[in-house]
Design a protein around this motif. Structure first.
Motif, PDB file in Angstrom:
ATOM      1  N   ILE A   1      39.743  26.233  10.307  1.00 45.20           N
ATOM      2  CA  ILE A   1      38.553  26.200   9.266  1.00 45.20           C
ATOM      3  C   ILE A   1      37.406  25.438   9.920  1.00 45.20           C
ATOM      4  O   ILE A   1      36.336  25.100   9.195  1.00 45.20           O
ATOM      5  CB  ILE A   1      39.205  25.363   8.049  1.00 45.20           C
ATOM      6  N   GLY A   2      37.316  25.247  11.112  1.00 48.48           N
ATOM      7  CA  GLY A   2      36.274  24.817  11.797  1.00 48.48           C
ATOM      8  C   GLY A   2      35.672  23.456  11.435  1.00 48.48           C
ATOM      9  O   GLY A   2      36.184  22.558  11.289  1.00 48.48           O
ATOM     10  N   ASP A   3      34.330  23.479  10.761  1.00 47.02           N
ATOM     11  CA  ASP A   3      33.660  22.317  10.491  1.00 47.02           C
ATOM     12  C   ASP A   3      33.997  21.773   9.029  1.00 47.02           C
ATOM     13  O   ASP A   3      33.592  20.481   8.852  1.00 47.02           O
ATOM     14  CB  ASP A   3      31.812  22.725  10.292  1.00 47.02           C
TER      15      ASP A   3
ATOM     16  N   ALA B   1      37.039  21.041   8.617  1.00 49.90           N
ATOM     17  CA  ALA B   1      38.217  20.182   9.046  1.00 49.90           C
ATOM     18  C   ALA B   1      37.707  18.814   9.210  1.00 49.90           C
ATOM     19  O   ALA B   1      37.802  18.121   9.965  1.00 49.90           O
ATOM     20  CB  ALA B   1      38.930  20.601  10.328  1.00 49.90           C
ATOM     21  N   ASP B   2      37.536  18.265   8.052  1.00 53.22           N
ATOM     22  CA  ASP B   2      36.936  16.742   8.002  1.00 53.22           C
ATOM     23  C   ASP B   2      38.202  15.955   7.639  1.00 53.22           C
ATOM     24  O   ASP B   2      39.417  16.337   7.555  1.00 53.22           O
ATOM     25  CB  ASP B   2      35.831  16.588   6.957  1.00 53.22           C
ATOM     26  N   GLU B   3      37.895  14.538   7.169  1.00 47.26           N
ATOM     27  CA  GLU B   3      38.913  13.744   7.207  1.00 47.26           C
ATOM     28  C   GLU B   3      39.648  14.160   5.745  1.00 47.26           C
ATOM     29  O   GLU B   3      40.837  13.841   5.739  1.00 47.26           O
ATOM     30  CB  GLU B   3      38.102  12.249   6.990  1.00 47.26           C
ATOM     31  N   PHE B   4      38.965  14.601   4.988  1.00 47.62           N
ATOM     32  CA  PHE B   4      39.372  14.934   3.525  1.00 47.62           C
ATOM     33  C   PHE B   4      40.458  16.017   3.692  1.00 47.62           C
ATOM     34  O   PHE B   4      41.715  15.928   3.272  1.00 47.62           O
ATOM     35  CB  PHE B   4      38.623  15.277   2.492  1.00 47.62           C
ATOM     36  N   ALA B   5      40.073  17.073   4.513  1.00 41.07           N
ATOM     37  CA  ALA B   5      41.022  18.172   4.704  1.00 41.07           C
ATOM     38  C   ALA B   5      42.160  17.767   5.617  1.00 41.07           C
ATOM     39  O   ALA B   5      43.294  18.201   5.174  1.00 41.07           O
ATOM     40  CB  ALA B   5      40.186  19.258   5.502  1.00 41.07           C
ATOM     41  N   LEU B   6      41.992  16.915   6.527  1.00 37.94           N
ATOM     42  CA  LEU B   6      43.119  16.389   7.497  1.00 37.94           C
ATOM     43  C   LEU B   6      44.328  15.579   6.631  1.00 37.94           C
ATOM     44  O   LEU B   6      45.463  15.857   6.896  1.00 37.94           O
ATOM     45  CB  LEU B   6      42.477  15.676   8.606  1.00 37.94           C
ATOM     46  N   ASN B   7      43.665  14.816   5.725  1.00 39.03           N
ATOM     47  CA  ASN B   7      44.483  14.184   4.931  1.00 39.03           C
ATOM     48  C   ASN B   7      45.366  15.032   3.914  1.00 39.03           C
ATOM     49  O   ASN B   7      46.548  14.641   3.583  1.00 39.03           O
ATOM     50  CB  ASN B   7      43.825  12.877   4.213  1.00 39.03           C
ATOM     51  N   PHE B   8      44.617  15.784   3.380  1.00 36.69           N
ATOM     52  CA  PHE B   8      45.127  16.764   2.434  1.00 36.69           C
ATOM     53  C   PHE B   8      46.354  17.604   2.797  1.00 36.69           C
ATOM     54  O   PHE B   8      47.385  17.534   2.497  1.00 36.69           O
ATOM     55  CB  PHE B   8      44.175  17.828   1.868  1.00 36.69           C
ATOM     56  N   PHE B   9      46.114  18.141   4.008  1.00 37.13           N
ATOM     57  CA  PHE B   9      46.993  19.016   4.978  1.00 37.13           C
ATOM     58  C   PHE B   9      48.260  18.009   5.509  1.00 37.13           C
ATOM     59  O   PHE B   9      49.527  18.415   5.493  1.00 37.13           O
ATOM     60  CB  PHE B   9      46.582  19.902   5.762  1.00 37.13           C
ATOM     61  N   THR B  10      47.946  16.990   5.953  1.00 37.24           N
ATOM     62  CA  THR B  10      48.831  16.122   6.424  1.00 37.24           C
ATOM     63  C   THR B  10      49.767  15.498   5.547  1.00 37.24           C
ATOM     64  O   THR B  10      50.995  15.460   5.448  1.00 37.24           O
ATOM     65  CB  THR B  10      48.288  14.808   7.283  1.00 37.24           C
TER      66      THR B  10
END
Length: 190
Positions: A128-130, A132-141
């Protein structure tokens, strides 16, 4: 270096065996040392504490999956590696069930989350490129860690083949349905 790994593996085996008999919070470094015939000085030369040893066991046993995953170029290869990692967790579920129940600042669950987050950070940047911020990272983790933990802790833990197939089917169907719905909304607005 070889002697160091021999010592670490002996301590790891001792901890694994003790965890079959006792809850982790009841196991002391002295018990681990006694089990493998070493002194505390040897233990502390290699590890900070029993949590560090527990995390080392995970790190050394899971590293080949992570290395292979980072090298995998095709989705089929990544799925095979995911399957192999789930097979590993299933085969060692007794150990990981106990490890995942450890609470506190040095919990295995926190270490596992950090590990998954590092893998997903790279993968999400590719996908997802740009965005892939902290929110996205925490969501998927949270999604991955929570799902794996729930699977392993379930007293009727389904076999890994079924877990992988159901997980992949759910992600694929969910992504397809969401994509269809979002594209329909765009078409309705446009």
């Amino acid at each position: 270096m070889a002697d160091s790994n021999i010592t670490k593996r002996a301590l790891a085996l001792a901890l694994r065996e003790l965890m079959e008999e006792y809850p982790f919070d009841k196991i002391q470094v002295a018990h681990i040392c006694e089990k493998c015939g070493m002194n505390r000085k040897s233990f502390y030369y290699h590890f900070k504490d029993k949590y560090d040893l527990l995390n080392w066991i995970f790190d050394t046993e899971i590293i080949s999956f992570v290395q292979n995953f980072s090298k995998a170029g095709e989705q089929g290869q990544r799925i095979e590696i995911f399957q192999a990692a789930c097979d590993y967790f299933y085969e060692n579920r007794s150990f990981y069930r106990k490890a995942l129940k450890i609470e506190g600042q040095n919990s295995f669950s926190g270490h596992f989350r950090e590990y998954i987050m590092a893998i997903l950070k790279i993968r999400l940047a590719d996908l997802i490129g740009d965005d892939a911020d902290e929110f996205a990272l925490n969501f998927f983790t949270d999604a991955v860690v929570g799902t794996v933990e729930r699977w392993l802790l379930d007293k009727n833990c389904m076999p890994p083949d079924e877990f992988v197939a159901r997980s992949l089917r759910l992600v694929q169907h969910g992504a397809e349905a969401l994509n269809k719905e979002l594209n329909q909304e765009k078409a309705d607005k446009g």
